[in-house]
Scaffold this motif. Sequence first.
Motif, short mmCIF file in Angstrom:
data_model
loop_
_atom_site.label_atom_id
_atom_site.label_comp_id
_atom_site.label_asym_id
_atom_site.label_seq_id
_atom_site.Cartn_x
_atom_site.Cartn_y
_atom_site.Cartn_z
N LYS A 61 0.84 -1.21 0.00
CA LYS A 61 0.00 0.00 0.00
C LYS A 61 0.87 1.25 0.00
CE LYS A 61 -4.22 -1.73 2.22
NZ LYS A 61 -5.09 -1.60 3.42
N ALA A 62 1.95 1.23 0.76
CA ALA A 62 2.84 2.39 0.81
C ALA A 62 3.43 2.68 -0.56
CB ALA A 62 3.95 2.17 1.84
N VAL A 63 3.84 1.63 -1.27
CA VAL A 63 4.40 1.81 -2.62
C VAL A 63 3.34 2.42 -3.55
CG1 VAL A 63 5.31 0.62 -4.66
CG2 VAL A 63 6.11 -0.03 -2.38
N PHE A 64 2.11 1.88 -3.50
CA PHE A 64 1.04 2.44 -4.32
C PHE A 64 0.84 3.93 -4.04
CE2 PHE A 64 -1.05 -1.98 -4.63
CZ PHE A 64 -0.60 -2.17 -5.91
N LYS A 65 0.83 4.28 -2.76
CA LYS A 65 0.55 5.66 -2.36
C LYS A 65 1.67 6.60 -2.78
CE LYS A 65 -1.10 8.34 1.62
NZ LYS A 65 -0.13 9.44 1.64
N ILE A 66 2.91 6.21 -2.51
CA ILE A 66 4.06 7.07 -2.84
C ILE A 66 4.16 7.28 -4.35
CG2 ILE A 66 6.58 7.24 -2.78
CD1 ILE A 66 6.38 5.58 -0.10
N ALA A 67 4.01 6.19 -5.10
CA ALA A 67 4.10 6.29 -6.56
C ALA A 67 3.00 7.19 -7.11
CB ALA A 67 4.03 4.91 -7.19
N SER A 68 1.80 7.06 -6.58
CA SER A 68 0.68 7.88 -7.04
C SER A 68 0.91 9.35 -6.71
CB SER A 68 -0.62 7.40 -6.38
OG SER A 68 -1.70 8.22 -6.73
N GLU A 69 1.37 9.63 -5.49
CA GLU A 69 1.65 11.01 -5.09
C GLU A 69 2.71 11.65 -5.98
OE1 GLU A 69 0.78 10.79 -0.25
OE2 GLU A 69 2.83 10.81 -1.03
N GLU A 70 3.80 10.93 -6.19
CA GLU A 70 4.91 11.50 -6.95
C GLU A 70 4.55 11.64 -8.42
OE1 GLU A 70 8.19 13.53 -7.33
OE2 GLU A 70 7.57 12.71 -5.39
N ASN A 71 3.77 10.71 -8.94
CA ASN A 71 3.35 10.79 -10.34
C ASN A 71 2.44 12.00 -10.54
OD1 ASN A 71 2.74 9.78 -13.10
ND2 ASN A 71 0.71 9.45 -12.23
N ASN A 72 1.50 12.18 -9.63
CA ASN A 72 0.62 13.35 -9.64
C ASN A 72 -0.05 13.57 -10.99
OD1 ASN A 72 -0.63 15.55 -8.38
ND2 ASN A 72 0.94 16.98 -9.05
N GLY A 73 -0.49 12.46 -11.60
CA GLY A 73 -1.22 12.55 -12.86
C GLY A 73 -0.38 12.69 -14.10
N ASP A 74 0.95 12.60 -13.98
CA ASP A 74 1.81 12.80 -15.15
C ASP A 74 1.67 11.69 -16.19
OD1 ASP A 74 2.81 15.16 -14.17
OD2 ASP A 74 4.62 14.27 -13.31
N VAL A 75 1.63 10.43 -15.73
CA VAL A 75 1.54 9.30 -16.65
C VAL A 75 0.49 8.32 -16.13
CG1 VAL A 75 3.95 9.50 -17.40
CG2 VAL A 75 3.38 7.96 -15.50
N LYS A 76 0.16 7.34 -16.95
CA LYS A 76 -0.81 6.31 -16.56
C LYS A 76 -0.20 5.38 -15.51
CE LYS A 76 -4.11 7.47 -19.46
NZ LYS A 76 -5.42 7.96 -18.99
N LEU A 77 -1.05 4.86 -14.63
CA LEU A 77 -0.60 3.97 -13.56
C LEU A 77 -1.38 2.66 -13.58
CD1 LEU A 77 -0.34 6.42 -10.51
CD2 LEU A 77 1.53 5.60 -11.97
N ILE A 78 -0.65 1.55 -13.53
CA ILE A 78 -1.25 0.22 -13.42
C ILE A 78 -0.80 -0.38 -12.09
CG2 ILE A 78 -1.41 -2.09 -14.39
CD1 ILE A 78 -0.73 -0.88 -17.12
N ALA A 79 -1.75 -0.85 -11.29
CA ALA A 79 -1.45 -1.43 -9.98
C ALA A 79 -1.51 -2.94 -10.05
CB ALA A 79 -2.44 -0.91 -8.94
N GLN A 80 -0.38 -3.60 -9.83
CA GLN A 80 -0.35 -5.06 -9.79
C GLN A 80 -0.74 -5.48 -8.37
OE1 GLN A 80 -0.09 -8.89 -9.56
NE2 GLN A 80 1.52 -7.93 -8.33
N VAL A 81 -1.87 -6.15 -8.25
CA VAL A 81 -2.40 -6.51 -6.92
C VAL A 81 -2.45 -8.02 -6.71
CG1 VAL A 81 -3.76 -4.39 -6.87
CG2 VAL A 81 -4.82 -6.50 -7.72
N GLY A 82 -1.96 -8.78 -7.66
CA GLY A 82 -2.11 -10.23 -7.61
C GLY A 82 -1.48 -10.87 -6.39
N SER A 83 -2.15 -11.89 -5.88
CA SER A 83 -1.69 -12.61 -4.70
C SER A 83 -2.44 -13.93 -4.65
CB SER A 83 -2.00 -11.78 -3.44
OG SER A 83 -1.79 -12.53 -2.26
N ILE A 84 -1.83 -14.95 -4.04
CA ILE A 84 -2.59 -16.19 -3.86
C ILE A 84 -3.54 -16.05 -2.67
CG2 ILE A 84 -0.95 -17.72 -5.00
CD1 ILE A 84 0.03 -18.62 -2.28
N ASN A 85 -3.46 -14.93 -1.96
CA ASN A 85 -4.43 -14.57 -0.93
C ASN A 85 -5.44 -13.63 -1.60
OD1 ASN A 85 -5.89 -13.33 1.12
ND2 ASN A 85 -4.16 -13.31 2.54
N LEU A 86 -6.59 -14.17 -1.98
CA LEU A 86 -7.58 -13.38 -2.71
C LEU A 86 -8.05 -12.18 -1.91
CD1 LEU A 86 -9.37 -12.92 -5.17
CD2 LEU A 86 -10.99 -14.59 -4.24
N ASP A 87 -8.19 -12.36 -0.61
CA ASP A 87 -8.62 -11.24 0.23
C ASP A 87 -7.62 -10.08 0.14
OD1 ASP A 87 -10.87 -12.60 1.10
OD2 ASP A 87 -9.87 -13.44 2.85
#
Length: 289
Positions: free
Chosen positions: A57-83
């Motif tokens: 979550k921290a990586v998602f947040k920091i990357a989003s903040e620093e990007n600040n809408g400059d480029v497109k963002l794809i979030a890889q959320v895959g896990s064998i823990n579906l929850d």
Amino acid sequence: MKGLFSALLVPFDEEGNIKEQGLREIVRQNIDVQQVDGLYVNGSSGENFMLTTEQKKAVFKIASEENNGDVKLIAQVGSINLDEAIELGKYATELGYDSLSAVTPFYYKFTFDEIKNYYNAITEATGNNMIIYAIPALTGVSVSMDQFDELFQNEKIIGVKYTDANFFMLERLRKKYPNKLIYSGFDEMLIYGVVSGVDGAIGSTFNINGKRAKQIMELCHAGKVAEAYEVQHVTNDLIEKVLDLGLYQTLKEVLNVKGIDAGICKKPMHSFDSGKKGEVKQLVTDFDL
């Protein structure tokens, strides 16, 4: 959502903590210097599968903040823990990520119905789009054409990150699904993907070699395939040397040499062999990184 996406590197300290300022510097390096069209966040290159949920979550947040809408963002959320995958997907969606992505569930020999239900569950719970992350060499999961047919019936599944050397299937996918996004996932085979009609590429070496990768794509699109091959040859010379020295360790060390705090890899990965730092400095010079 087309174009070149860096599979974002994440810097760690000796204790395995995320170096926030370093991560911000890597984001800016990709956007301002490599001029990528987007960032693929929390993939293999971000050492995602060794991180806690809170670190992801921290990586998602920091990357989003620093990007600040400059480029497109794809979030890889895959896990064998579906929850966990759903929790991360909801979080990234709230942050405004343009799409989710998820690696096929791995380790256990999941049936295809289980894999399909996993993707459907994430898209239903988050309401966001999904890009399948197909990387059979690491997951042991190969998706057949018939299975892609079933997966693509879900309108929220908008494409695939195709990290596979089966270019016959790639051509078949491209022909059958002209409106789905297909991203090439092998940096060293980028030219073959572009010639096959991919919409873009997602790769780890774009963190340091994005400008050259974009050149390959632009030359191919202009019909200058022979010139594109020459750039791919140089790219693959670089990739060979990076692989010889250790993939993620060397990518980070290149950034460190350039004055960007890329830290080290998270254990149990080894840190870069400091005795080979001279070779990395030579790489930076020889390949104008």
